[in-house]
Design a protein around this motif. Structure first.
Motif, short mmCIF file in Angstrom:
data_model
loop_
_atom_site.label_atom_id
_atom_site.label_comp_id
_atom_site.label_asym_id
_atom_site.label_seq_id
_atom_site.Cartn_x
_atom_site.Cartn_y
_atom_site.Cartn_z
N SER A 153 0.83 -1.21 0.00
CA SER A 153 0.00 0.00 0.00
C SER A 153 0.87 1.26 0.00
O SER A 153 0.60 2.21 -0.74
N VAL A 154 1.90 1.26 0.81
CA VAL A 154 2.80 2.40 0.88
C VAL A 154 3.48 2.63 -0.48
O VAL A 154 3.65 3.77 -0.92
N ALA A 155 3.82 1.53 -1.16
CA ALA A 155 4.54 1.63 -2.43
C ALA A 155 3.75 2.39 -3.48
O ALA A 155 4.33 2.99 -4.39
N VAL A 156 2.41 2.35 -3.39
CA VAL A 156 1.58 3.05 -4.38
C VAL A 156 0.85 4.25 -3.77
O VAL A 156 -0.03 4.82 -4.39
N GLY A 157 1.20 4.59 -2.54
CA GLY A 157 0.62 5.77 -1.91
C GLY A 157 -0.84 5.64 -1.56
O GLY A 157 -1.59 6.62 -1.59
N ARG A 158 -1.27 4.46 -1.20
CA ARG A 158 -2.67 4.22 -0.83
C ARG A 158 -2.78 3.79 0.63
O ARG A 158 -1.81 3.30 1.22
N VAL A 159 -3.98 3.95 1.18
CA VAL A 159 -4.29 3.44 2.51
C VAL A 159 -5.40 2.40 2.36
O VAL A 159 -6.48 2.72 1.85
N SER A 160 -5.14 1.18 2.78
CA SER A 160 -6.09 0.08 2.61
C SER A 160 -6.91 -0.11 3.87
O SER A 160 -6.38 -0.20 4.98
N ARG A 161 -8.24 -0.19 3.67
CA ARG A 161 -9.14 -0.51 4.78
C ARG A 161 -9.07 -2.01 5.04
O ARG A 161 -9.26 -2.82 4.12
N ILE A 162 -8.79 -2.38 6.30
CA ILE A 162 -8.65 -3.79 6.60
C ILE A 162 -9.50 -4.18 7.81
O ILE A 162 -9.81 -3.36 8.68
N ALA A 163 -9.90 -5.44 7.82
CA ALA A 163 -10.45 -6.08 9.00
C ALA A 163 -9.58 -7.29 9.30
O ALA A 163 -9.07 -7.93 8.37
N LEU A 164 -9.36 -7.58 10.55
CA LEU A 164 -8.62 -8.78 10.91
C LEU A 164 -9.60 -9.95 11.02
O LEU A 164 -10.59 -9.86 11.76
N ARG A 165 -9.32 -11.01 10.27
CA ARG A 165 -10.18 -12.19 10.36
C ARG A 165 -9.80 -13.01 11.59
O ARG A 165 -8.65 -13.43 11.75
N VAL A 166 -10.77 -13.21 12.45
CA VAL A 166 -10.56 -13.89 13.73
C VAL A 166 -10.84 -15.38 13.56
O VAL A 166 -11.86 -15.78 12.99
N ASN A 167 -9.94 -16.21 14.05
CA ASN A 167 -10.23 -17.62 14.23
C ASN A 167 -10.70 -17.78 15.68
O ASN A 167 -9.89 -17.71 16.61
N ILE A 178 -15.26 -28.46 5.53
CA ILE A 178 -15.80 -27.12 5.31
C ILE A 178 -15.95 -26.36 6.62
O ILE A 178 -16.69 -25.38 6.70
N SER A 179 -15.24 -26.79 7.65
CA SER A 179 -15.17 -26.05 8.90
C SER A 179 -13.92 -25.17 8.86
O SER A 179 -12.84 -25.63 8.50
N THR A 180 -14.07 -23.90 9.24
CA THR A 180 -12.97 -22.95 9.04
C THR A 180 -12.64 -22.13 10.28
O THR A 180 -11.75 -21.27 10.21
N GLY A 181 -13.32 -22.36 11.39
CA GLY A 181 -13.10 -21.50 12.54
C GLY A 181 -12.58 -22.20 13.77
O GLY A 181 -12.73 -21.69 14.90
N ARG A 182 -11.96 -23.39 13.60
CA ARG A 182 -11.41 -24.11 14.75
C ARG A 182 -9.91 -23.89 14.85
O ARG A 182 -9.24 -23.65 13.84
N ARG A 183 -9.39 -23.99 16.05
CA ARG A 183 -7.94 -23.93 16.20
C ARG A 183 -7.33 -25.10 15.40
O ARG A 183 -7.78 -26.23 15.48
N GLY A 184 -6.36 -24.80 14.60
CA GLY A 184 -5.79 -25.81 13.72
C GLY A 184 -6.26 -25.68 12.30
O GLY A 184 -5.62 -26.23 11.39
N ASP A 185 -7.39 -25.01 12.05
CA ASP A 185 -7.79 -24.70 10.69
C ASP A 185 -6.87 -23.60 10.14
O ASP A 185 -6.35 -22.79 10.91
N LYS A 186 -6.70 -23.56 8.84
CA LYS A 186 -5.72 -22.63 8.26
C LYS A 186 -6.20 -21.19 8.22
O LYS A 186 -5.42 -20.29 7.92
N PHE A 187 -7.47 -20.96 8.54
CA PHE A 187 -8.05 -19.64 8.33
C PHE A 187 -7.96 -18.76 9.58
O PHE A 187 -8.14 -19.22 10.71
#
Length: 437
Positions: A153-167, A178-187
């Motif tokens: 973002s800095v390299a192109v002079g932009r500010v990106s809106r972000i949210a942190l995805r919580v596991n 198709i479960s994605t929110g357990r400890r040990g899942d990659k997400f």
């Protein structure tokens, strides 16, 4: 396990699909045999008006709960431009997980500001694309991605809106794959690390942290996992604000399940109630990323019976011209899909157990075992129900089988939205080195 639902039970739960005494199986008031006659089989058919009705039911549930929720359709469920266009016209934004999906969403007319970019492994080129078009939000899934996004973002002079995805370490109670929110899942980021990383994000140049995101899985049939996950998010929002951080949005993800067989399903009202109870009073803008719930019931896969292979003292094999390369879910997940004849006469035949399989050279190429079905013969045609999500998008050309054609039906009319490619297209872009010529 309960007996499989009967034909009447399958159709009774799907008001958009009906059996006409003369025209046969209908989707959104279009005889499906007309599509099969014109395009051959296998062929995917999607009902535009069913998409509209389901979107309006979902949006209506949030209005009834007095929740302002932005809807970002999960493009991975079905990425056809016609599907995206129908949902965009209803007011949906998009949730994308690749640069290709981002470009598809833009091509369908979805504004960049209505696009959320999720995904655990975004490349630098994909992040540059998202920064360049100024998507509405990038859901960051790791500390490493956060640092890369800051530098890009800095390299192109932009500010990106972000949210942190919580596991949140919540088991959604659905299929393991198709479960994605357990400890040990990659997400996502471990919920215990969120306060530290959120503060760091606020100090990094080129980033503007605006909130949190959570997505615990797909095909969720109960409210409890949602409530537990959303309660954890609400607690994190409170902790972040106590630490002086700015939190303005919570992306609640997707996961709302559908009824394929006779399993219970959660209504949009129940999901809205879970969001209202846990997040409704904490002063954040809410978003959701539905995919399967919107599009699965709107699609069917039409196939023809190639032959019926009889066995002694065992059910016959009904061999279709559709296969696992067309619809992978039964082979991959063991998923159940209703199978209904297109012909009203065939639908009235006596039922008996049968194994429904495809012609691909894999033992796993099957759609049903010991399924109670009307007696079928070579040339009969069937519809495999509820294939609008994770159907055509997961297709391949395995066994040198061209991708199936696609059609859209809409209030009594229909159109081809993807022609069946010729088999020669499979090797059109291949080259042979000179020394092999």
């Amino acid at each position: 396990m309960h007996p499989d639902p009967t034909l009447d039970e399958l159709l009774g739960r799907r008001p958009h699909v009906s059996m006409h005494a003369v025209s046969g199986l209908m989707l959104d008031d279009v005889p499906l045999r007309a599509v099969a006659d014109a395009l051959g089989t296998p062929v995917w058919v999607t009902g535009a008006d069913t998409l509209r009705a389901r979107y309006r039911e979902l949006a209506g549930a949030f209005r009834e709960a007095a929740l302002a929720v932005s809807v970002h359709y999960a493009v991975k469920a079905n990425d056809h431009l016609a599907v995206l266009r129908v949902l965009q016209a209803e007011g949906a934004g998009a949730d994308v997980v690749s640069g290709g999906e981002l470009r598809r969403a833009l091509a369908a007319g979805i504004s960049p500001g209505s696009i959320v970019f999720s995904g655990v492994g975004k490349s630098d080129d994909e992040l540059r694309l998202a920064i360049g078009v100024e998507v509405g939000q990038i859901n960051v899934e790791s500390a490493e991605e956060m640092l890369r996004l800051s530098a890009l973002s800095v390299a192109v002079g932009r500010v990106s809106r972000i949210a942190l995805r919580v596991n949140p370490d919540i088991d959604a109670g659905s299929h393991d794959k198709i479960s994605t929110g357990r400890r040990g899942d990659k997400f996502g980021i471990d919920h215990r690390d969120i306060p530290m990383l959120y503060a760091e994000a606020g100090r990094l140049p080129g980033l503007r942290p605006v909130g949190l995101a959570v997505h615990i899985g797909s095909q969720i049939a109960a409210a409890a996992p949602f409530r537990h996950a959303f309660a954890r998010i609400a607690g994190l929002v409170g902790a972040l604000r106590e630490a002086g951080e700015h939190v303005e949005t919570v992306d609640c993800g997707g996961g709302l399940g559908v009824c394929y067989r006779d399993e219970g399903s959660l209504s949009p009202r129940a999901l809205a109630g879970a969001m209202r109870a846990t997040l409704g009073d904490i002063g954040v803008r809410l978003a959701i990323e539905p995919g399967r719930w919107l599009v699965a019931p709107a699609g069917v896969l039409l196939a023809s019976v190639l032959l019926v292979k009889r066995q002694q003292r065992a059910p016959p094999f009904i061999v279709l011209d559709a296969a696992m390369n067309d619809l992978l879910r039964p082979s991959l997940y063991g998923s159940w899909h209703g199978i209904v004849p297109l012909s009203p006469a065939a639908a009235l035949r006596p039922v008996a157990p049968a194994h429904v399989v495809g012609p691909v050279c894999e033992t796993g190429d099957g759609f049903a075992r010991d399924r109670m079905l009307p007696t079928l013969a070579a040339g009969d045609r069937v519809a495999i129900l509820d294939t609008g999500a994770y159907g055509s998008v997961m297709s391949s050309t395995y066994n040198a089988r061209p991708l199936a054609a696609q059609a859209l039906v809409d209030r009594g009319r229909w159109a081809t939205i993807r022609a069946r490619p010729p088999v020669e297209a499979l090797w059109r872009d291949e080259t042979v080195p000179d020394w092999l010529a």
